[in-house]
Design a protein around this motif. Structure first.
Motif, PDB file in Angstrom:
ATOM      1  N   GLU A 644       0.810  -1.215   0.000  1.00 45.49           N
ATOM      2  CA  GLU A 644       0.000   0.000   0.000  1.00 45.49           C
ATOM      3  C   GLU A 644       0.846   1.269   0.000  1.00 45.49           C
ATOM      4  OE1 GLU A 644       0.930  -0.381   4.358  1.00 45.49           O
ATOM      5  OE2 GLU A 644       0.653  -1.719   2.648  1.00 45.49           O
ATOM      6  N   GLN A 645       2.154   1.145   0.274  1.00 45.79           N
ATOM      7  CA  GLN A 645       3.045   2.308   0.247  1.00 45.79           C
ATOM      8  C   GLN A 645       3.877   2.381  -1.038  1.00 45.79           C
ATOM      9  OE1 GLN A 645       5.423   2.776   3.827  1.00 45.79           O
ATOM     10  NE2 GLN A 645       3.806   1.916   5.103  1.00 45.79           N
ATOM     11  N   ALA A 646       3.692   1.421  -1.935  1.00 46.35           N
ATOM     12  CA  ALA A 646       4.560   1.332  -3.110  1.00 46.35           C
ATOM     13  C   ALA A 646       4.427   2.542  -4.018  1.00 46.35           C
ATOM     14  CB  ALA A 646       4.254   0.053  -3.879  1.00 46.35           C
ATOM     15  N   ALA A 647       3.214   3.017  -4.231  1.00 44.89           N
ATOM     16  CA  ALA A 647       3.017   4.133  -5.163  1.00 44.89           C
ATOM     17  C   ALA A 647       3.715   5.390  -4.666  1.00 44.89           C
ATOM     18  CB  ALA A 647       1.526   4.386  -5.372  1.00 44.89           C
ATOM     19  N   GLN A 648       3.572   5.710  -3.383  1.00 44.17           N
ATOM     20  CA  GLN A 648       4.229   6.926  -2.887  1.00 44.17           C
ATOM     21  C   GLN A 648       5.746   6.789  -2.949  1.00 44.17           C
ATOM     22  OE1 GLN A 648       6.046   7.940   0.063  1.00 44.17           O
ATOM     23  NE2 GLN A 648       6.342   5.800   0.748  1.00 44.17           N
ATOM     24  N   ALA A 649       6.263   5.598  -2.718  1.00 38.44           N
ATOM     25  CA  ALA A 649       7.709   5.394  -2.807  1.00 38.44           C
ATOM     26  C   ALA A 649       8.199   5.605  -4.234  1.00 38.44           C
ATOM     27  CB  ALA A 649       8.072   3.995  -2.312  1.00 38.44           C
ATOM     28  N   PHE A 650       7.457   5.054  -5.178  1.00 40.30           N
ATOM     29  CA  PHE A 650       7.812   5.204  -6.591  1.00 40.30           C
ATOM     30  C   PHE A 650       7.818   6.680  -6.982  1.00 40.30           C
ATOM     31  CE2 PHE A 650       6.462   5.644 -11.029  1.00 40.30           C
ATOM     32  CZ  PHE A 650       7.383   4.842 -11.687  1.00 40.30           C
ATOM     33  N   GLU A 651       6.777   7.389  -6.579  1.00 44.35           N
ATOM     34  CA  GLU A 651       6.667   8.802  -6.935  1.00 44.35           C
ATOM     35  C   GLU A 651       7.799   9.617  -6.314  1.00 44.35           C
ATOM     36  OE1 GLU A 651       2.750   9.411  -5.474  1.00 44.35           O
ATOM     37  OE2 GLU A 651       1.803   8.343  -7.144  1.00 44.35           O
ATOM     38  N   ALA A 652       8.142   9.277  -5.072  1.00 41.31           N
ATOM     39  CA  ALA A 652       9.233  10.005  -4.399  1.00 41.31           C
ATOM     40  C   ALA A 652      10.556   9.787  -5.122  1.00 41.31           C
ATOM     41  CB  ALA A 652       9.330   9.554  -2.947  1.00 41.31           C
ATOM     42  N   ILE A 653      10.830   8.550  -5.519  1.00 36.43           N
ATOM     43  CA  ILE A 653      12.085   8.245  -6.212  1.00 36.43           C
ATOM     44  C   ILE A 653      12.133   8.937  -7.567  1.00 36.43           C
ATOM     45  CG2 ILE A 653      13.452   6.394  -7.255  1.00 36.43           C
ATOM     46  CD1 ILE A 653      12.344   4.553  -5.004  1.00 36.43           C
ATOM     47  N   GLU A 655      10.563  11.620  -8.581  1.00 35.28           N
ATOM     48  CA  GLU A 655      10.697  13.065  -8.425  1.00 35.28           C
ATOM     49  C   GLU A 655      12.129  13.429  -8.047  1.00 35.28           C
ATOM     50  OE1 GLU A 655       8.797  16.741  -5.756  1.00 35.28           O
ATOM     51  OE2 GLU A 655       8.049  14.686  -5.528  1.00 35.28           O
ATOM     52  N   ALA A 656      12.697  12.659  -7.134  1.00 33.22           N
ATOM     53  CA  ALA A 656      14.055  12.956  -6.678  1.00 33.22           C
ATOM     54  C   ALA A 656      15.092  12.765  -7.779  1.00 33.22           C
ATOM     55  CB  ALA A 656      14.403  12.081  -5.479  1.00 33.22           C
ATOM     56  N   GLY A 657      14.821  11.836  -8.707  1.00 34.57           N
ATOM     57  CA  GLY A 657      15.803  11.542  -9.749  1.00 34.57           C
ATOM     58  C   GLY A 657      15.604  12.291 -11.037  1.00 34.57           C
ATOM     59  N   ALA A 658      14.595  13.163 -11.076  1.00 33.90           N
ATOM     60  CA  ALA A 658      14.231  13.813 -12.336  1.00 33.90           C
ATOM     61  C   ALA A 658      15.372  14.635 -12.922  1.00 33.90           C
ATOM     62  CB  ALA A 658      13.003  14.694 -12.119  1.00 33.90           C
ATOM     63  N   ASP A 659      16.175  15.297 -12.071  1.00 36.81           N
ATOM     64  CA  ASP A 659      17.229  16.168 -12.593  1.00 36.81           C
ATOM     65  C   ASP A 659      18.609  15.507 -12.603  1.00 36.81           C
ATOM     66  OD1 ASP A 659      17.721  16.055  -9.907  1.00 36.81           O
ATOM     67  OD2 ASP A 659      17.956  18.223  -9.622  1.00 36.81           O
ATOM     68  N   MET A 660      18.651  14.200 -12.345  1.00 32.23           N
ATOM     69  CA  MET A 660      19.952  13.516 -12.363  1.00 32.23           C
ATOM     70  C   MET A 660      19.981  12.342 -13.332  1.00 32.23           C
ATOM     71  SD  MET A 660      19.909  11.688  -8.585  1.00 32.23           S
ATOM     72  CE  MET A 660      21.381  10.737  -8.931  1.00 32.23           C
ATOM     73  N   GLY A 661      19.039  12.353 -14.271  1.00 36.10           N
ATOM     74  CA  GLY A 661      19.067  11.354 -15.330  1.00 36.10           C
ATOM     75  C   GLY A 661      18.525  10.000 -14.956  1.00 36.10           C
ATOM     76  N   LEU A 662      17.733   9.901 -13.865  1.00 34.77           N
ATOM     77  CA  LEU A 662      17.129   8.612 -13.506  1.00 34.77           C
ATOM     78  C   LEU A 662      16.330   8.071 -14.678  1.00 34.77           C
ATOM     79  CD1 LEU A 662      16.233   6.390 -11.495  1.00 34.77           C
ATOM     80  CD2 LEU A 662      14.355   7.931 -10.817  1.00 34.77           C
ATOM     81  N   LYS A 663      16.557   6.809 -14.995  1.00 29.14           N
ATOM     82  CA  LYS A 663      15.865   6.201 -16.129  1.00 29.14           C
ATOM     83  C   LYS A 663      15.088   4.979 -15.684  1.00 29.14           C
ATOM     84  CE  LYS A 663      16.414   5.353 -21.027  1.00 29.14           C
ATOM     85  NZ  LYS A 663      15.491   6.480 -21.305  1.00 29.14           N
TER      86      LYS A 663
END
Length: 815
Positions: A644-653, A655-663
């Motif tokens: 039940e916490q998976a979606a918020q974890a995914f969104e947090a990761i 968002e955090a990786g958006a400016d460092m090339g997370l793919k």
């Protein structure tokens, strides 16, 4: 009429070719007190109307071994039993009409050579000489297997039934099994009815060879046996003057096969969309029955046949036949002991290859029962691969419309089923879908295999070369190698083992030492008595009395069964499948620590969180258990997150990786990275037939820890030396593609085959793994040879290595 005994060593249910073969082989091993019960008459379900094609080449080496055994058995049965089997090794020809099919049949020819099957590539004109009636105007390639053939299916069953009787077995017709009895843990017998008479046979072993009746019979005992009947069509001509004997002809591009028999021609089809049958169950009185004609359904096949083999333009039709056969969700039959109930064995779901398979499956099943383990790796057809949800009738009805046609469809690499999809989904499925995921299916799970770019079609375009997602995979692969990638592995099987005796229990089953401090992760195998690998897994100690086992998605049922079958009655251990309770997000790559620092305040340095440690951390606005392990060979974490916490974890990761090339990465990139790192994959590179030391996994075996299953075999192998070694290969030419089953050539001779392969985007070429025979040789002698990989008849030079070509010292995972 045979008297039905009250006790038996084994009871076989079903008198088709598979049941008769099981009885024959058990009786040959000395099991004289066995009983075969057939509800009506022998062969009356599917066997009597089977086409009787005996092909030797199958998709893998061990399936080929079984098919070759069948052919050899049928050649000698007549002399043994006096019943003619009609076995003729008149050979077979397969022709290709497209470039894709040409690649496929030439790859199959290479595979045949690697598996020891005689095969010849022939030109269209040579095919015409062997098969004068064949129109070869648009034929682009052909292969000839001279030892393939055809036989009389009903007489094969009758011959094996007679052979079983000759060796003491009891075969009874007209006796229907009404119930398999059990005590909640194992089989205790069967109830039967013959007319007005009823009775019971006490037995510890029941073998369900019930064909299309088998599913419902198994379900009554809580056993999953996913199969469904489909209509299967063929026609037989009137006698054709001067026809002569011909090889079996297959034209898969036209979904057709041709068989000459007694001066007549048979035309059969595996059409792209089949007709399921028996949705309300198989009628009680069904016996030697056919189904209503549907000439409109068959007409497109006949139209092409009239051009392909022009004699059909003038030949009269003697019989247009439609009969039911059972098909499975993945086009592979079921063999072995059901995981739900001890003593309940299965040999069913033969997908129109029952005649060519039955001899081998009867032999394998008999040895499995006699010796307590299969004669060689049979995971491909093991009943333990069946998922409980697959007994759902709507799912089966939809899936088998496709699986029948897949027998003759192009067998492209990475081909995904299109029917009955979406049954099992990660809690992140919609997030991945919105991000461009293109999904594949494994054990019913929808898994993101690759991510389409904006504007790119989200479909596979299959090919024997570089498919349309090749560049997508490369970008994802290189993100994992050089930056940071995120992929979803919620499909991982997760098994919790806990209780007072959990540690001692796992120490007995695991080859590595799992008696470690809480929080430590141990990579290990569970071995059989031969030292073969029954399971490949990680074991994380959660507390003094609780452990988490992480296994591949496809092997959860197998692994649960192995654990439960080896639990002693006096051991206090609870084994629970907790797969659905946690999602798994994998953050991998040299920049993964930087990304993790943005989503968690916890200390993730090497000192605080070294490789091989699991501990709870804060993640986003929730919690996760961070496992520092990697299947891609990079710094990273597998994050186990309450569903039940998976979606918020995914969104947090994200968002955090958006400016460092997370793919976002798919499973294809994960696989290409693991192959560069030479990590083994269960079912391809390692199996219960592969000795753990020969697989190169001796580092995960600790004989000094004390007794465990397989320990003696490990010590014995260390004393005797290795007979073969797992070797990694890289093609020197960067263009060709490897998939698996390509022939492995050592100093000019085919010695083995590639077990798994992918493109090594970092290393710059296709990478494969395979076993090299090396009895009496040193590692240096193995590497001193010259190696090539044969792909569709062309040999490509390859570099060999016994150490991983990528990061051989495993420094990157410990960064």
């Amino acid at each position: 009429m045979a008297t039905i005994p009250t006790h038996a060593r084994a009871v076989i249910i079903g008198g088709g070719v598979s049941g008769c073969s099981a009885a024959y082989h058990l009786a040959r091993l000395g099991w004289s007190d066995i009983v075969l019960l057939e509800r009506k008459q022998l062969t009356c379900g599917t066997t009597w109307h089977a086409a009787g094609l005996i092909g030797q080449l199958r998709a893998t080496q061990n399936m080929t071994r079984l098919a070759k055994y069948s052919a050899d058995l049928y050649v000698g049965l007549e002399a043994e039993t006096g019943v003619a089997t009609g076995m003729r090794q008149n050979g077979s020809i397969t022709v290709a009409l497209t470039e894709d099919r040409r690649q496929e049949i030439l790859r199959q020819a290479t595979m045949a050579r690697a598996f020891g099957v005689e095969v010849h590539e022939i030109s269209p004109s040579e095919a015409k000489e062997m098969y004068p009636h064949l129109n070869v105007e648009d034929v682009v390639a052909a292969v000839h297997l001279p030892k393939d053939g055809q036989a009389d299916p009903a007489n094969i069953a009758m011959a094996t039934a007679k052979g079983a009787r000759m060796n003491g077995a009891t075969v009874v017709e007209g006796a229907k099994v009404t119930r398999v009895t059990d005590d909640g843990r194992r089989v205790t017998g069967v109830d039967w009815q013959m007319g007005e008479e009823t009775g019971h046979i006490a037995t510890d072993i029941v073998i369900n060879c019930g064909g299309m009746w088998g599913r419902d019979l198994a379900a009554a005992s809580g056993v999953t046996l996913p199969l469904h009947a489909c209509e299967h069509f063929y026609l037989v001509t009137e006698p054709i003057a001067g026809l002569g004997q011909l090889p079996v002809l297959r034209v898969p591009d036209e979904c057709a096969y041709y068989k000459e028999d007694a001066g007549k021609m048979m035309l059969g089809a595996f059409e792209p969309r089949a007709k399921p049958w028996g949705m309300e169950g198989i009628p009680e009185d069904f016996c030697f029955d056919s189904l209503p004609e549907d000439f409109e359904h068959f007409e497109p096949i006949l139209e092409k046949a009239m051009s392909r083999v022009p004699l059909f333009q003038s030949a009269g039709i003697h019989t247009f036949f439609n009969g039911p056969e059972s098909f499975t969700p993945d086009d592979r039959y079921y063999l072995g002991e059901a995981p739900e109930l001890r003593g309940y064995w299965v040999a069913a779901g033969f997908n129109s290859v029952g005649i060519q398979s039955a001899g081998g499956t009867g032999m394998a099943l008999a040895h499995w029962l006699e010796e307590g383990e299969p004669p060689f790796d049979l995971w491909e057809v093991d009943i333990r691969r069946a998922q409980p949800f697959q007994r759902n009738r709507r799912y089966l009805r939809e899936r088998v419309t496709e699986t029948l046609g897949l027998l003759y469809a192009d067998h492209w690499p990475y081909r995904q089923p299109v029917t009955a999809r979406g049954v099992r989904r990660s809690p992140l499925h919609e997030h991945l879908k919105a991000a461009g995921a293109v999904f594949g299916e494994t054990a019913g799970w929808e898994r993101a295999n690759w991510f389409a770019n904006p504007g790119q079609e989200r479909e596979y375009r299959y090919d024997w070369g570089r498919q349309n997602w090749f560049d997508n995979q490369r970008a994802e692969h290189m993100a994992l190698r050089e930056g940071v990638g995120l992929y979803d592995m919620s499909s991982f099987g997760k098994i919790r083992v806990e209780g007072r005796d959990a540690c001692a229990f796992l120490q007995r089953l695991c080859a590595n030492d799992v008696d470690v401090a809480p929080g430590r992760i141990v990579y290990t195998q569970m071995l059989n008595w031969r030292g073969g690998i029954e399971s490949d897994l990680t074991v994380t100690r959660l507390s003094e009395t609780a452990f988490l086992l992480v296994v591949p998605a496809a092997t959860v049922i197998r692994d649960l069964s192995w654990l439960r079958r080896h639990l002693h009655e006096d051991e206090f251990v609870v084994i629970t499948d907790v797969t659905a309770s946690e999602a798994v997000l994998c953050v991998m790559g040299p920049k993964s620590r930087e990304l993790m620092a943005r989503v968690s305040p916890d200390d993730l340095t090497n000192e605080a969180h070294p490789f091989g440690l699991a501990r709870e951390i804060e993640l986003g606005m929730g919690l996760a258990r961070a496992h520092r392990v990697s299947y891609v060979g990079e710094l990273g974490w597998e994050l186990y997150i309450s569903t039940e916490q998976a979606a918020q974890a995914f969104e947090a990761i994200m968002e955090a990786g958006a400016d460092m090339g997370l793919k976002l990465c798919g499973l294809h990139a994960m696989d290409s990275c693991r192959i560069e790192k030479a990590f083994r994959h269960f079912g391809h590179d390692i199996s219960d037939e592969d000795h753990v030391l020969e697989a190169g996994l001796g580092f995960a075996v600790k004989p000094d820890k004390g007794e465990f299953i397989g320990r003696e075999a490990v010590l014995r192998k260390r004393e005797e030396g290795l007979k073969r070694r797992m070797v990694q290969f890289r093609l020197t030419d960067p263009e060709p593609m490897l998939f698996h089953n390509e022939a492995l050539v050592r100093d000019g001779e085919i010695v083995s085959y590639i077990t798994s392969a992918n493109y090594g985007h970092f290393l710059g070429g296709a990478i494969g793994m395979g076993y090299v025979p090396c009895e009496g040789e040193s590692a240096e002698e193995v590497l001193a040879s010259s190696y090539e990989i044969e792909i569709a008849g062309t040999r490509v030079p390859a570099v060999a290595s016994l150490r991983p070509m990528y990061d051989p010292k495993a420094e990157r995972v410990r960064m």
